[in-house]
Design an enzyme around this catalytic site. Structure first.
Site, PDB file in Angstrom:
ATOM      1  N   SER A 245      53.950  42.144  44.195  1.00 10.58           N
ATOM      2  CA  SER A 245      55.017  41.459  44.942  1.00 10.58           C
ATOM      3  C   SER A 245      56.193  42.404  45.202  1.00 10.58           C
ATOM      4  O   SER A 245      56.750  42.445  46.307  1.00 10.58           O
ATOM      5  CB  SER A 245      55.528  40.249  44.147  1.00 10.58           C
ATOM      6  OG  SER A 245      54.539  39.271  44.084  1.00 10.58           O
TER       7      SER A 245
ATOM      8  N   SER B  64      56.877  28.050  47.394  1.00 11.91           N
ATOM      9  CA  SER B  64      56.204  29.287  47.804  1.00 11.91           C
ATOM     10  C   SER B  64      57.215  30.410  48.000  1.00 11.91           C
ATOM     11  O   SER B  64      58.103  30.336  48.850  1.00 11.91           O
ATOM     12  CB  SER B  64      55.438  29.052  49.109  1.00 11.91           C
ATOM     13  OG  SER B  64      55.101  30.294  49.699  1.00 11.91           O
TER      14      SER B  64
ATOM     15  N   ARG C  25      40.348  28.682  44.520  1.00 14.74           N
ATOM     16  CA  ARG C  25      40.137  29.148  43.138  1.00 14.74           C
ATOM     17  C   ARG C  25      39.669  28.046  42.199  1.00 14.74           C
ATOM     18  O   ARG C  25      39.051  28.338  41.174  1.00 14.74           O
ATOM     19  CB  ARG C  25      41.394  29.846  42.604  1.00 14.74           C
ATOM     20  CG  ARG C  25      41.552  31.219  43.230  1.00 14.74           C
ATOM     21  CD  ARG C  25      42.733  32.001  42.689  1.00 14.74           C
ATOM     22  NE  ARG C  25      42.730  33.342  43.277  1.00 14.74           N
ATOM     23  CZ  ARG C  25      43.804  34.094  43.457  1.00 14.74           C
ATOM     24  NH1 ARG C  25      44.995  33.632  43.121  1.00 14.74           N
ATOM     25  NH2 ARG C  25      43.690  35.293  43.993  1.00 14.74           N
TER      26      ARG C  25
ATOM     27  N   ASP D  54      49.089  32.853  40.055  1.00 11.12           N
ATOM     28  CA  ASP D  54      48.086  33.925  40.105  1.00 11.12           C
ATOM     29  C   ASP D  54      47.321  34.078  38.794  1.00 11.12           C
ATOM     30  O   ASP D  54      46.344  34.837  38.733  1.00 11.12           O
ATOM     31  CB  ASP D  54      48.767  35.257  40.444  1.00 11.12           C
ATOM     32  CG  ASP D  54      49.296  35.259  41.879  1.00 11.12           C
ATOM     33  OD1 ASP D  54      48.791  34.461  42.702  1.00 11.12           O
ATOM     34  OD2 ASP D  54      50.210  36.046  42.173  1.00 11.12           O
TER      35      ASP D  54
ATOM     36  N   ARG E 117      43.678  30.835  55.974  1.00  6.16           N
ATOM     37  CA  ARG E 117      44.846  30.405  55.193  1.00  6.16           C
ATOM     38  C   ARG E 117      45.999  30.009  56.117  1.00  6.16           C
ATOM     39  O   ARG E 117      46.210  30.625  57.154  1.00  6.16           O
ATOM     40  CB  ARG E 117      45.255  31.527  54.222  1.00  6.16           C
ATOM     41  CG  ARG E 117      44.147  31.784  53.204  1.00  6.16           C
ATOM     42  CD  ARG E 117      44.448  32.970  52.319  1.00  6.16           C
ATOM     43  NE  ARG E 117      45.585  32.733  51.446  1.00  6.16           N
ATOM     44  CZ  ARG E 117      46.131  33.662  50.680  1.00  6.16           C
ATOM     45  NH1 ARG E 117      45.637  34.893  50.674  1.00  6.16           N
ATOM     46  NH2 ARG E 117      47.165  33.375  49.918  1.00  6.16           N
TER      47      ARG E 117
ATOM     48  N   ARG F  58      57.826  44.169  48.812  1.00  5.38           N
ATOM     49  CA  ARG F  58      59.256  44.014  49.136  1.00  5.38           C
ATOM     50  C   ARG F  58      59.974  45.354  49.160  1.00  5.38           C
ATOM     51  O   ARG F  58      60.905  45.559  49.969  1.00  5.38           O
ATOM     52  CB  ARG F  58      59.904  43.060  48.130  1.00  5.38           C
ATOM     53  CG  ARG F  58      59.437  41.613  48.367  1.00  5.38           C
ATOM     54  CD  ARG F  58      59.528  40.774  47.128  1.00  5.38           C
ATOM     55  NE  ARG F  58      59.248  39.362  47.363  1.00  5.38           N
ATOM     56  CZ  ARG F  58      58.030  38.814  47.393  1.00  5.38           C
ATOM     57  NH1 ARG F  58      56.955  39.578  47.228  1.00  5.38           N
ATOM     58  NH2 ARG F  58      57.866  37.520  47.594  1.00  5.38           N
TER      59      ARG F  58
ATOM     60  N   GLY G  82      47.920  37.698  52.149  1.00  3.84           N
ATOM     61  CA  GLY G  82      48.775  36.581  52.540  1.00  3.84           C
ATOM     62  C   GLY G  82      50.238  36.978  52.498  1.00  3.84           C
ATOM     63  O   GLY G  82      51.031  36.594  53.368  1.00  3.84           O
TER      64      GLY G  82
ATOM     65  N   GLN H 289      56.469  33.192  49.188  1.00  2.00           N
ATOM     66  CA  GLN H 289      56.171  33.854  50.461  1.00  2.00           C
ATOM     67  C   GLN H 289      56.966  33.209  51.599  1.00  2.00           C
ATOM     68  O   GLN H 289      57.537  33.913  52.437  1.00  2.00           O
ATOM     69  CB  GLN H 289      54.668  33.787  50.743  1.00  2.00           C
ATOM     70  CG  GLN H 289      53.865  34.613  49.751  1.00  2.00           C
ATOM     71  CD  GLN H 289      52.371  34.507  49.969  1.00  2.00           C
ATOM     72  OE1 GLN H 289      51.897  33.686  50.746  1.00  2.00           O
ATOM     73  NE2 GLN H 289      51.610  35.336  49.268  1.00  2.00           N
TER      74      GLN H 289
ATOM     75  N   ARG I 273      41.030  38.347  42.030  1.00  2.00           N
ATOM     76  CA  ARG I 273      41.384  37.835  40.693  1.00  2.00           C
ATOM     77  C   ARG I 273      40.189  37.154  40.029  1.00  2.00           C
ATOM     78  O   ARG I 273      40.089  37.132  38.807  1.00  2.00           O
ATOM     79  CB  ARG I 273      42.593  36.899  40.776  1.00  2.00           C
ATOM     80  CG  ARG I 273      43.853  37.650  41.233  1.00  2.00           C
ATOM     81  CD  ARG I 273      45.140  36.941  40.892  1.00  2.00           C
ATOM     82  NE  ARG I 273      46.206  37.421  41.748  1.00  2.00           N
ATOM     83  CZ  ARG I 273      46.934  38.518  41.529  1.00  2.00           C
ATOM     84  NH1 ARG I 273      46.720  39.257  40.459  1.00  2.00           N
ATOM     85  NH2 ARG I 273      47.882  38.882  42.377  1.00  2.00           N
TER      86      ARG I 273
HETATM   87  C1  S3P Z   1      53.504  36.109  46.205  1.00  2.00           C
HETATM   88  C2  S3P Z   1      53.683  34.766  46.070  1.00  2.00           C
HETATM   89  C3  S3P Z   1      52.639  33.839  45.593  1.00  2.00           C
HETATM   90  C4  S3P Z   1      51.479  34.604  44.954  1.00  2.00           C
HETATM   91  C5  S3P Z   1      51.076  35.825  45.715  1.00  2.00           C
HETATM   92  C6  S3P Z   1      52.245  36.775  45.853  1.00  2.00           C
HETATM   93  C7  S3P Z   1      54.624  36.922  46.699  1.00  2.00           C
HETATM   94  O1  S3P Z   1      52.184  33.083  46.677  1.00  2.00           O
HETATM   95  O2  S3P Z   1      50.363  33.751  44.785  1.00  2.00           O
HETATM   96  O3  S3P Z   1      50.015  36.521  45.038  1.00  2.00           O
HETATM   97  O4  S3P Z   1      54.597  38.168  46.539  1.00  2.00           O
HETATM   98  O5  S3P Z   1      55.567  36.343  47.250  1.00  2.00           O
HETATM   99  P1  S3P Z   1      52.954  31.756  47.176  1.00  2.00           P
HETATM  100  O6  S3P Z   1      54.357  32.120  47.344  1.00  2.00           O
HETATM  101  O7  S3P Z   1      52.334  31.371  48.488  1.00  2.00           O
HETATM  102  O8  S3P Z   1      52.697  30.729  46.121  1.00  2.00           O
END
Ligand code: S3P
Length: 429
Positions: free
Chosen positions: A15, A159, A343, A312, A114, A19, A86, A161, A387
């Site tokens: 993550s 989320s 999952r 995760d 997705r 960023r 994603g 993300q 995973r």
């Molecule tokens: C992530 C947020 C999570 C996580 C993904 C990484 C991120 O997803 O499952 O592996 O880096 O922001 P969600 O925010 O969709 O739950």
């Protein structure tokens, strides 16, 4: 009999690596990034940023980024490939939306199933023109604008993300953007922005509710970034050490952000002998050493209120539950259906093949620990999910490597060093 012994430095956090690349690309000046995760997902983000006109290259073990500023992406000549990632898709759609450029995003088969509308619906509200396949999926096109509207957003899903996509867009939106998060999620975008001296406000409405207030546009001055090691990757070895008798390992430099290490609390509640020691702060995140030794585990109830902090780690927590005495319940797993694979299905299908008692009740799982002897090979279906592949690679060590994982290549999505690290720690009696 296999067990783990010794010490390793886990690879950089996924993550934070996304960023670090995105925010250094949106800064002015040069950033040196150390311990960047070099995995397929991260290369998806890196290659997209290059196509958006950012100069990025490797110098020794560091990555150098020459940022273009918050309004600096140039229109790419080619469609942007998010691969399996994603996080790349959602964050980059947000990042480009407030730049006046036209982009096409696409991804692999798994990512193309997705949901993207979870991000695009917010960006359309503020004025980005987005065309999404069948209303929800990649490929999609974004016609961004430097004149998006500053609005208030109430997050419906938990989320990081979606939240991060909105924050990245807001960096180049003129005026006040407000993001209200009802359930807390990982906060690395916010932490890195604070480290980069970006002025914005975070307040708590009530416990667990965050309000993020931004007032763009911002100019970000580049600052070197060090990436802490990934606790979600460490989780595979932590559970491995807990379930393989005689194991004792130390993991250094692990990110200890509270939104990411809930699984350690869960494993401790299950009886895991784990000690965590904070050693330092790097780039707005705390980091430390984790020591783990083999433990007799017991089943527990994991409430749905914790699911956004364990998202995760459920696959590897399921492996721990399969070796614990008694019943473990995991509730509120709806979001697991929308990850790299469904999952809930991936765990249930493989547990049933192995002979581990598992019950799928809607979006809840119930696992009964069992002492199994396995003499014949059993094929594990990963559904291309990194995973799932790593979780069952760890479980296989307990069964004399009789579990045959159908796709080990997918591990490179998040942790190319996984097998090297596993072999480094592995001993046999
Ligand atoms: C992530 C947020 C999570 C996580 C993904 C990484 C991120 O997803 O499952 O592996 O880096 O922001 P969600 O925010 O969709 O739950």
């Amino acid at each position: 009999m296999f067990y783990f012994k010794g010490s390793i430095k886990i690879s950089g956090d996924k993550s934070i690596s996304h960023r670090a690349l995105i925010l250094s690309s949106m800064s002015t000046g040069m950033t040196k990034i150390t311990n960047l995760l070099e995995s397929e997902d991260i290369f998806s983000t890196l290659n997209i940023l290059k196509l958006l006109g950012v100069k990025i290259f490797k110098d020794g073990s560091r990555w150098i980024v020459h940022g273009n500023g918050t309004n600096g992406f140039i229109e790419p000549e080619k469609p942007l490939n998010c691969g399996n990632s994603g996080t790349t898709a959602r964050l980059m759609i947000g990042a480009v939306a407030s730049n006046p450029i036209y982009c096409t995003f696409f991804g692999d088969d798994s990512l193309s199933k997705r949901s993207m509308s979870r991000v695009t619906k917010y960006l359309e509200r503020v004025g980005a023109e987005i065309n999404v396949t069948r209303g929800d999926f990649l490929p999609l096109t974004v016609k961004g604008s430097a004149n998006l509207l500053p609005l208030e957003h109430q997050m419906v899903k938990a989320s990081a993300q979606i939240k991060s996509a909105l924050i990245l867009a807001a960096l180049n939106i003129h005026g006040k953007t407000k993001i209200i998060e009802n359930i807390r999620t990982r906060n690395h975008t916010e932490n890195l922005l604070k480290y980069l001296n970006v002025k914005f406000k975070i307040s708590e409405l009530k416990k667990g509710t965050n309000i993020i207030e931004m007032n763009g546009p911002y100019e970000i001055r580049s600052k070197d970034i060090e990436v802490a090691s990934d606790p979600s990757s460490a989780a595979f070895f932590i559970v491995g050490a807990l379930i393989l008798p005689k194991s004792k390992i130390t993991l250094n430099n692990i990110l200890l952000n509270s939104t990411r290490i809930e699984f350690i609390k869960i494993l401790k509640k299950m009886g895991g002998k784990i000690t965590v020691k904070k050693t330092k702060n790097i780039c707005g995140e705390s980091v430390g050493t984790i020591k783990i030794e083999y433990s007799k585990l017991k089943g527990i109830n994991i409430p749905s209120s914790l699911s956004s902090f364990l998202i995760d780690e459920y696959p590897i927590l399921s492996i721990a539950a399969s070796q614990a005495k008694g019943k473990t319940t995991m509730k509120g797993l709806e979001e697991l259906r929308h990850k790299e694979s469904d999952r809930i299905k991936s765990i249930t299908y493989n547990f049933k093949r192995i002979g581990i008692d598992i019950l799928e009740k809607g979006n809840n799982l119930e696992i009964h620990g069992k002492n199994l002897k396995i003499d014949k090979e059993i094929k594990i279906k990963t559904y291309g999910d990194h995973r799932i592949a790593m979780s069952f690679s760890i479980l296989s060590l307990l069964y004399k490597r009789k579990l045959k994982i159908d796709n080990l290549q997918c591990i490179a999505i998040s942790y190319p060093e996984f097998n090297n690290h596993l072999n480094y720690l592995l001993r046999s009696l």
